[in-house]
Scaffold this active site. Structure first.
Site, PDB file in Angstrom:
ATOM      1  N   TRP A  10     -12.544   4.789   2.037  1.00  0.00           N
ATOM      2  CA  TRP A  10     -12.907   6.204   2.236  1.00  0.00           C
ATOM      3  C   TRP A  10     -14.225   6.362   3.006  1.00  0.00           C
ATOM      4  O   TRP A  10     -14.546   7.453   3.458  1.00  0.00           O
ATOM      5  CB  TRP A  10     -13.061   6.905   0.878  1.00  0.00           C
ATOM      6  CG  TRP A  10     -11.789   7.282   0.191  1.00  0.00           C
ATOM      7  CD1 TRP A  10     -10.508   6.894   0.514  1.00  0.00           C
ATOM      8  CD2 TRP A  10     -11.680   8.140  -0.948  1.00  0.00           C
ATOM      9  NE1 TRP A  10      -9.620   7.461  -0.367  1.00  0.00           N
ATOM     10  CE2 TRP A  10     -10.303   8.224  -1.279  1.00  0.00           C
ATOM     11  CE3 TRP A  10     -12.601   8.835  -1.730  1.00  0.00           C
ATOM     12  CZ2 TRP A  10      -9.845   8.988  -2.351  1.00  0.00           C
ATOM     13  CZ3 TRP A  10     -12.139   9.587  -2.800  1.00  0.00           C
ATOM     14  CH2 TRP A  10     -10.779   9.667  -3.101  1.00  0.00           C
ATOM     15  N   LYS A  11     -14.998   5.285   3.082  1.00  0.00           N
ATOM     16  CA  LYS A  11     -16.347   5.367   3.678  1.00  0.00           C
ATOM     17  C   LYS A  11     -17.126   6.481   2.967  1.00  0.00           C
ATOM     18  O   LYS A  11     -16.926   6.705   1.772  1.00  0.00           O
ATOM     19  CB  LYS A  11     -16.258   5.551   5.193  1.00  0.00           C
ATOM     20  CG  LYS A  11     -15.358   4.462   5.814  1.00  0.00           C
ATOM     21  CD  LYS A  11     -15.463   4.340   7.293  1.00  0.00           C
ATOM     22  CE  LYS A  11     -14.539   3.224   7.778  1.00  0.00           C
ATOM     23  NZ  LYS A  11     -14.592   3.009   9.214  1.00  0.00           N
ATOM     24  N   SER A 212      -8.311   1.637  13.378  1.00  0.00           N
ATOM     25  CA  SER A 212      -7.365   2.626  13.902  1.00  0.00           C
ATOM     26  C   SER A 212      -5.918   2.355  13.485  1.00  0.00           C
ATOM     27  O   SER A 212      -4.987   2.632  14.245  1.00  0.00           O
ATOM     28  CB  SER A 212      -7.493   2.735  15.429  1.00  0.00           C
ATOM     29  OG  SER A 212      -8.787   3.184  15.768  1.00  0.00           O
TER      30      SER A 212
END
Ligand code: 13P
Length: 251
Positions: A10-11, A212
């Site tokens: 989630w950072k 990504s």
């Protein structure tokens, strides 16, 4: 046969009010997808919330970093034992954002890796080259150096209870994922390097791809022989996308 693993990172995202809906949608979405393992690595303040919502589900939880020291005067630091108190199974170590923005080094990443294992956590050890390094053909040198920072110091046997992650910096947060072939080449380099020290551990260690990853590219990346799952940033904040990536791993 290595079981696939998908880890949501989630950072520095999340709010207590919105986390519950996201976590519940992920749990509901992957409940029947039993052929892979799933983890959510949430910010420290939400570990208790993750623990209460994820216990007794097939999704486990973890943290995004730790401090190598135990119970000392270190303002703002969080130890491996504190993470274990919240039921964490995993902790990310050596993420490129920590290396670049918090000046963490190979040496301190290796120390934290060891502290995580000593507390019974599974470290997810991140490696990856920058765009400039790739363009200079330094990918194997950089990734090899990062991997060696652990193997040289602690021996390959510490990889028995660890997860490795290849996250090329040029693919993190950019919408330019590595192609399956590009990623496979580095994953196979990593596995071969571990095999030089211990063939059995190399065969079993899970190597995740990150950078990504999305529902459109996950299946092709996961089909590669040395890609054992993914470390997912942005798409882990959207339940539909994250569940789709988890399902691609569970095929
Ligand atoms: P993105 O999936 O947002 O590119 O982030 C990847 C990552 O850094 C996961 O740790």
């Amino acid at each position: 046969m290595r079981r696939k693993l998908v880890v949501g990172n989630w950072k520095m995202n999340g709010r207590i009010a919105q986390n519950q809906a996201l976590i519940e949608a992920v749990v509901g979405g992957v409940r029947e997808s039993r052929n892979a393992d799933y983890v959510l690595c949430v910010p420290y303040p939400y570990l208790g919330q993750a623990q209460s919502l994820l216990k007794d589900t097939n999704v486990t939880w973890g943290a995004q970093n730790l401090c190598a020291n135990e119970s000392v005067a270190l303002t703002g630091a969080v130890s491996a034992y504190m993470l274990a108190d919240y039921g964490c199974s995993y902790v990310i170590v050596g993420h490129s954002e920590r290396r670049m923005q918090f000046h963490e080094t190979d040496d301190t990443a290796a120390t934290r890796f060891n502290a995580a294992e000593k507390a019974g956590l599974t470290p997810i050890f991140c490696m990856g080259e920058s765009k400039e390094e790739r363009e200079s053909d330094w990918t194997e040198y950089v990734v090899g150096r990062q991997l060696d920072s652990i193997i040289r110091r602690f021996g390959a046997e510490v990889l028995e209870k660890a997860v490795l992650a290849y996250e090329p910096l040029w693919a993190v947060g950019t919408d330019v994922a590595a192609t399956p072939e590009q990623a496979q080449k580095v994953h196979s380099f990593i596995r071969d390097r571990v095999a030089k020290c211990d063939a059995k551990i190399a065969k079993n260690v899970r190597i995740l791809y990150g950078g990504s990853l999305n529902p459109a590219n996950a299946a092709a990346l996961f089909a590669m022989p040395d890609i054992d799952g993914g470390l997912v940033g942005r798409c882990s904040l959207d339940a539909k996308s994250f569940v789709a990536i988890c399902k691609a791993a569970s095929q």
